[in-house]
Scaffold this motif. Sequence first.
Motif, PDB file in Angstrom:
ATOM      1  N   ASP A   1       0.775  -1.334  -0.068  1.00  0.00           N
ATOM      2  CA  ASP A   1       0.026   0.028   0.051  1.00  0.00           C
ATOM      3  C   ASP A   1       0.949   1.152   0.097  1.00  0.00           C
ATOM      4  N   ARG A   2       2.150   1.157   0.116  1.00  0.00           N
ATOM      5  CA  ARG A   2       2.999   2.362   0.417  1.00  0.00           C
ATOM      6  C   ARG A   2       4.347   2.052  -0.559  1.00  0.00           C
ATOM      7  N   LEU A   3       4.079   1.491  -1.782  1.00  0.00           N
ATOM      8  CA  LEU A   3       5.136   1.366  -2.728  1.00  0.00           C
ATOM      9  C   LEU A   3       6.139   2.443  -2.807  1.00  0.00           C
ATOM     10  N   PRO A   4       7.652   2.403  -2.775  1.00  0.00           N
ATOM     11  CA  PRO A   4       8.494   3.415  -2.774  1.00  0.00           C
ATOM     12  C   PRO A   4       8.122   4.359  -4.246  1.00  0.00           C
ATOM     13  N   HIS A   5       8.394   5.609  -3.921  1.00  0.00           N
ATOM     14  CA  HIS A   5       8.240   6.419  -5.186  1.00  0.00           C
ATOM     15  C   HIS A   5       9.820   7.122  -4.974  1.00  0.00           C
TER      16      HIS A   5
ATOM     17  N   THR B   1       5.980  -2.902 -10.450  1.00  0.00           N
ATOM     18  CA  THR B   1       4.771  -2.942 -11.547  1.00  0.00           C
ATOM     19  C   THR B   1       4.219  -4.101 -11.683  1.00  0.00           C
ATOM     20  N   PRO B   2       2.840  -3.947 -11.720  1.00  0.00           N
ATOM     21  CA  PRO B   2       1.969  -5.267 -11.573  1.00  0.00           C
ATOM     22  C   PRO B   2       2.344  -6.219 -12.853  1.00  0.00           C
ATOM     23  N   ALA B   3       2.678  -5.666 -13.887  1.00  0.00           N
ATOM     24  CA  ALA B   3       3.137  -6.673 -14.851  1.00  0.00           C
ATOM     25  C   ALA B   3       4.098  -7.831 -14.615  1.00  0.00           C
TER      26      ALA B   3
ATOM     27  N   GLY C   1       0.085 -10.405 -14.358  1.00  0.00           N
ATOM     28  CA  GLY C   1       0.585  -9.451 -15.001  1.00  0.00           C
ATOM     29  C   GLY C   1      -0.453  -8.399 -15.917  1.00  0.00           C
ATOM     30  N   THR C   2      -1.552  -8.756 -15.273  1.00  0.00           N
ATOM     31  CA  THR C   2      -2.723  -7.823 -16.138  1.00  0.00           C
ATOM     32  C   THR C   2      -3.414  -6.836 -15.200  1.00  0.00           C
ATOM     33  N   ASP C   3      -3.191  -7.157 -13.915  1.00  0.00           N
ATOM     34  CA  ASP C   3      -3.947  -6.469 -12.752  1.00  0.00           C
ATOM     35  C   ASP C   3      -3.451  -4.956 -12.800  1.00  0.00           C
ATOM     36  N   ILE C   4      -4.376  -4.175 -12.031  1.00  0.00           N
ATOM     37  CA  ILE C   4      -4.033  -2.689 -11.988  1.00  0.00           C
ATOM     38  C   ILE C   4      -3.000  -2.395 -11.022  1.00  0.00           C
ATOM     39  N   SER C   5      -2.880  -3.173 -10.022  1.00  0.00           N
ATOM     40  CA  SER C   5      -1.803  -3.222  -8.909  1.00  0.00           C
ATOM     41  C   SER C   5      -1.326  -4.553  -8.632  1.00  0.00           C
ATOM     42  N   ILE C   6      -0.142  -4.435  -7.839  1.00  0.00           N
ATOM     43  CA  ILE C   6       0.328  -5.836  -7.355  1.00  0.00           C
ATOM     44  C   ILE C   6      -0.626  -6.349  -6.417  1.00  0.00           C
ATOM     45  N   ARG C   7      -1.297  -5.323  -5.461  1.00  0.00           N
ATOM     46  CA  ARG C   7      -2.126  -5.818  -4.413  1.00  0.00           C
ATOM     47  C   ARG C   7      -3.344  -6.565  -5.176  1.00  0.00           C
TER      48      ARG C   7
END
Length: 257
Positions: free
Chosen positions: A40-44, A56-58, A63-69
């Motif tokens: 929920d707080r990935l590094p930026h 990235t979720p890919a 590999g097709t989701d909008i986020s890893i979560r």
Amino acid sequence: MASTPADTSVLYECRIRHVRRGRVANDFTYSSYLWLVDLDRLPHLPGPLRPLAGFTPADHFTGTDISIRAGLEDFLADRGVSFTGGRVLMLTAARVLGYVFNPLTVYWVRDADDRLLCVVAEVHNTYGGRHAYLLFPDEEGRANVAKEFYVSPFLPIEGGVYRMRLPEPDDQLSIAIQLDVPDAAPFVASVHGRRRAATTRELLRLAARHPLAPLAVAARIRRQGIALFLRGLPVMPRPKADRSAQRIKDLTKTGGQ
């Protein structure tokens, strides 16, 4: 990295070891570094550093989701696990300069009361395939699961059992996976590392000490595979279903070209 709180993203400089016994023995150790991040707080990272750490979720699950979560939640839902929202820590290698290779990504999934609900071990092979295992470890982080995915060309799928020890990391990272296969000595992989603050200085130090880390890991594993083949270790054919699934995945990524 002022935008990334130190308590939600950390680095581990690691020693990774693969031990194979039997007729063609091999003991292979290399160094690299991994990230432990809150989904929920990935590094930026600041602009100039972004090529050094991409998440990235890919690179995970379908590999097709909008986020890893979201990919993790779909995976759990498909297996009947009710996950109503809680903290998830992911141990993984980040994408570096556009390339990533993750032999193993581990997710520690906690429920809304911060109790460990399950662990997911996502295995990637050098052919571009991936497979996730749902685990319910004991208090020491140990769990067993049948092997279902082609990883090494020298190890069979049928009859294999993974014996995993995946305690959630703290100041030290210490995980191990033993693969038991019928009529053969076990194969053991382990990762040991020390926690480092995810600061700009530390990331630059690790990136300089382990340049192009994901590419280097993939190259080392392939080089070891060639050496084992030349030493006479027999190759297990890659399952036709696995090759077909990978072909469909490749076509999907390229639009069928």
